[in-house]
Design a protein around this motif. Structure first.
Motif, PDB file in Angstrom:
ATOM      1  N   TYR A 205       0.834  -1.213   0.000  1.00 28.66           N
ATOM      2  CA  TYR A 205       0.000   0.000   0.000  1.00 28.66           C
ATOM      3  C   TYR A 205       0.864   1.257   0.000  1.00 28.66           C
ATOM      4  O   TYR A 205       0.496   2.272  -0.593  1.00 28.66           O
ATOM      5  N   ARG A 208       1.899   1.649  -3.510  1.00 27.21           N
ATOM      6  CA  ARG A 208       0.792   2.096  -4.358  1.00 27.21           C
ATOM      7  C   ARG A 208       0.353   3.510  -4.011  1.00 27.21           C
ATOM      8  O   ARG A 208      -0.621   4.024  -4.544  1.00 27.21           O
ATOM      9  N   ASP A 210      -0.818   4.744  -1.120  1.00 29.58           N
ATOM     10  CA  ASP A 210      -2.049   4.776  -0.331  1.00 29.58           C
ATOM     11  C   ASP A 210      -1.656   4.822   1.145  1.00 29.58           C
ATOM     12  O   ASP A 210      -1.760   3.832   1.868  1.00 29.58           O
ATOM     13  N   ARG A 213      -4.398   3.728   3.926  1.00 29.38           N
ATOM     14  CA  ARG A 213      -4.585   2.282   4.122  1.00 29.38           C
ATOM     15  C   ARG A 213      -3.341   1.666   4.770  1.00 29.38           C
ATOM     16  O   ARG A 213      -3.450   0.789   5.628  1.00 29.38           O
TER      17      ARG A 213
END
Length: 495
Positions: A205, A208, A210, A213
């Motif tokens: 995460y 990515r 993010d 999260r």
């Protein structure tokens, strides 16, 4: 070597070698037609019949059933255990050779399955991740086809780790979330499977872009909410085994029962937690807010809260990079977490050392960071450039590439420290050395990330030409190329 073919073929070959007819082998207890059916593979002899045939053919029932004599089986079982010990001892090449021998010589399904798992792990440790993925996929498919004999959870977690290593974040996240959901259904919120799956998801995460999260997962792993008496890890495994048994997934039930037994003798999985601490520290140094703090309420994108603008956490090229706005509090928490990584060895120990130096730079401990990095670059074998490695040792290309990546990253962090110290000239010298060494790496995600890192540092020293070149090479390493100019096919002035 195992006997050829299946049970019927071994019976036939031995009968012909002993110059016996089917009727002679059948004797008074069996019919020659039944012997014919066994030899053609249309009937599977019972254990009693196997013992009877073995006595008449002058072999053991184990040889007829599996093609391996008891002495051979014992040798292969010892060989498989020695291969696992070599893998645990940091010698994956020797481990792979041992597992290959067991796979080639054994007809025992359980022993072969263990050896195939060990071989996949050895390939992963050797950096041959694509080959490891192929073998882990086979193990997963086998476990899903036959859940009564094997658990699919270990290969799924291993696949998530491997897919993350090769940059397939979609697969890594899908498999990691699938594993965590399975663990949640079984009520298992502790143990190495939960920690490892969570660690992979945390890193994926972050990669990515993010951070929300990632923070949620990291906080749940590092600061679990508990109420009342906390059961032991062994008791949690035992409960999961019972639930899996009630579901009818015997493979999972057996696996967790074995883990419950192991947990009674190994109640402190130190390395598992050390790897989690390293992953959490790297996430903090990539812009994730401190895990010791609860997530902001409401979360971004919930109940009208502000949603981060596109590109706030990642570049338009999609290449991961550290966020420059890491707060000192996050860096200090990273340093605290890294104190629990002293048990790590090899490449992971080097990653921990570089992460610690980056955190020291962020909290202003520049002299300590510089001393630490220069010591690694001067004396650390794991960080030695390929052309400085001892000539007598032949290293695989993947190992050289991995050491080169860590050397370049260490130099990039050292350059940041020199810039923060105000010594721009020294930073430029370090950057040139890092750029020269990075040019020896093959294209791929790892090279793209490092070129992006160097581009950021070149911007800090106001060398915009070198920064632009580094960003361009990051795109090329990632497989992206600038579109070629095309002539217009109409008179734009008249459109």
């Amino acid at each position: 070597m195992p006997g050829p073919g299946n049970v019927g073929e071994r019976v036939r070959n031995l009968r012909l070698t002993r110059r016996l007819s089917q009727a002679q082998l059948a004797g008074h207890d069996l019919s020659d037609s039944y012997i014919s059916l066994i030899e053609s593979g249309k009937r599977t002899p019972t254990p009693t019949v196997l013992r009877m045939l073995a006595e008449r053919l002058g072999c053991t029932p184990e040889y007829l059933a599996e093609g391996v004599e008891p002495e051979q089986r014992a040798h292969l079982e010892v060989r498989e255990r020695h291969a696992h010990l070599a893998l645990m001892g940091g010698d994956p090449a020797t481990a792979e050779a041992g597992f290959d021998e067991v796979i080639a010589r054994s007809d025992d399904q359980e022993l072969t399955a263990r050896a195939r798992w060990g071989r996949a792990r050895a390939l992963e440790e050797l950096g041959r991740t694509d080959h490891a993925i192929a073998l882990f996929e086979e193990l997963r498919e086998h476990a899903e086809r036959d859940p009564g004999r094997a658990s699919w959870l270990p290969p799924v977690i291993a696949l998530a780790r491997c897919y993350h290593a090769v940059g397939d974040l979609g697969q890594a996240l899908a498999l990691g979330e699938r594993a965590m959901e399975r663990l949640r259904r079984l009520g298992l919120g502790v143990g190495q499977e939960h920690t490892e799956a969570g660690r992979i998801l945390l890193l994926a995460y972050v990669d990515r872009s993010d951070p929300v999260r990632a923070h949620e997962i990291g906080r749940r792993l590092l600061y679990p909410e508990v109420s009342g008496d906390v059961p032991s890890t062994s008791a949690c495994y035992q409960r999961a085994s019972i639930r899996a048994l009630e579901e009818g997934t015997i493979g999972d039930s057996l696996y967790f029962a074995d883990q419950a037994l192991a947990a009674r003798t190994d109640s402190t999985p130190v390395q598992t937690h050390a790897r989690l601490h390293l992953a959490a520290a790297k996430a903090l140094l990539r812009g994730v807010m401190p895990f010791s703090k609860p997530a902001p309420s409401p979360l971004p994108g919930v109940d009208g809260a502000a949603v981060p603008q596109s590109g706030e956490y990642t570049g338009t090229d999609g290449i991961e990079r550290p966020r420059p706005e890491v707060v000192p509090e996050a860096a200090r928490e990273a340093l605290d977490l890294l104190q629990g990584t002293s048990v790590l060895e090899g490449a992971e120990a080097t990653e921990s050392a570089i992460a610690r130096a980056r955190a020291l730079v962020l909290v202003g401990e520049l002299d300590e960071a510089i001393s630490h990095l220069e010591g690694l670059l001067d004396t650390g074998l794991a960080l030695a450039p390929p052309d400085e490695a001892p000539e007598a040792v032949a290293e695989p290309d993947d190992d050289l590439n991995a050491r080169t990546q860590k050397t370049v990253l260490a130099r990039a962090v050292l350059a940041r420290a020199r810039i923060a110290q105000g010594d721009v000239s020294a930073a430029q010298v370090v950057l040139r050395a890092a750029s020269d060494q990075l040019s020896t790496l093959p294209s791929g995600r790892a090279a793209a990330i490092l070129f992006r890192e160097l581009g950021e540092v070149y911007e800090l020293v106001q060398d915009m030409d070198s920064a632009a070149s580094a960003y361009r090479r990051a795109l090329e390493a990632a497989g992206l190329h600038a579109a070629r100019a095309q002539e217009a096919n109409c008179d734009l002035g008249r459109v």
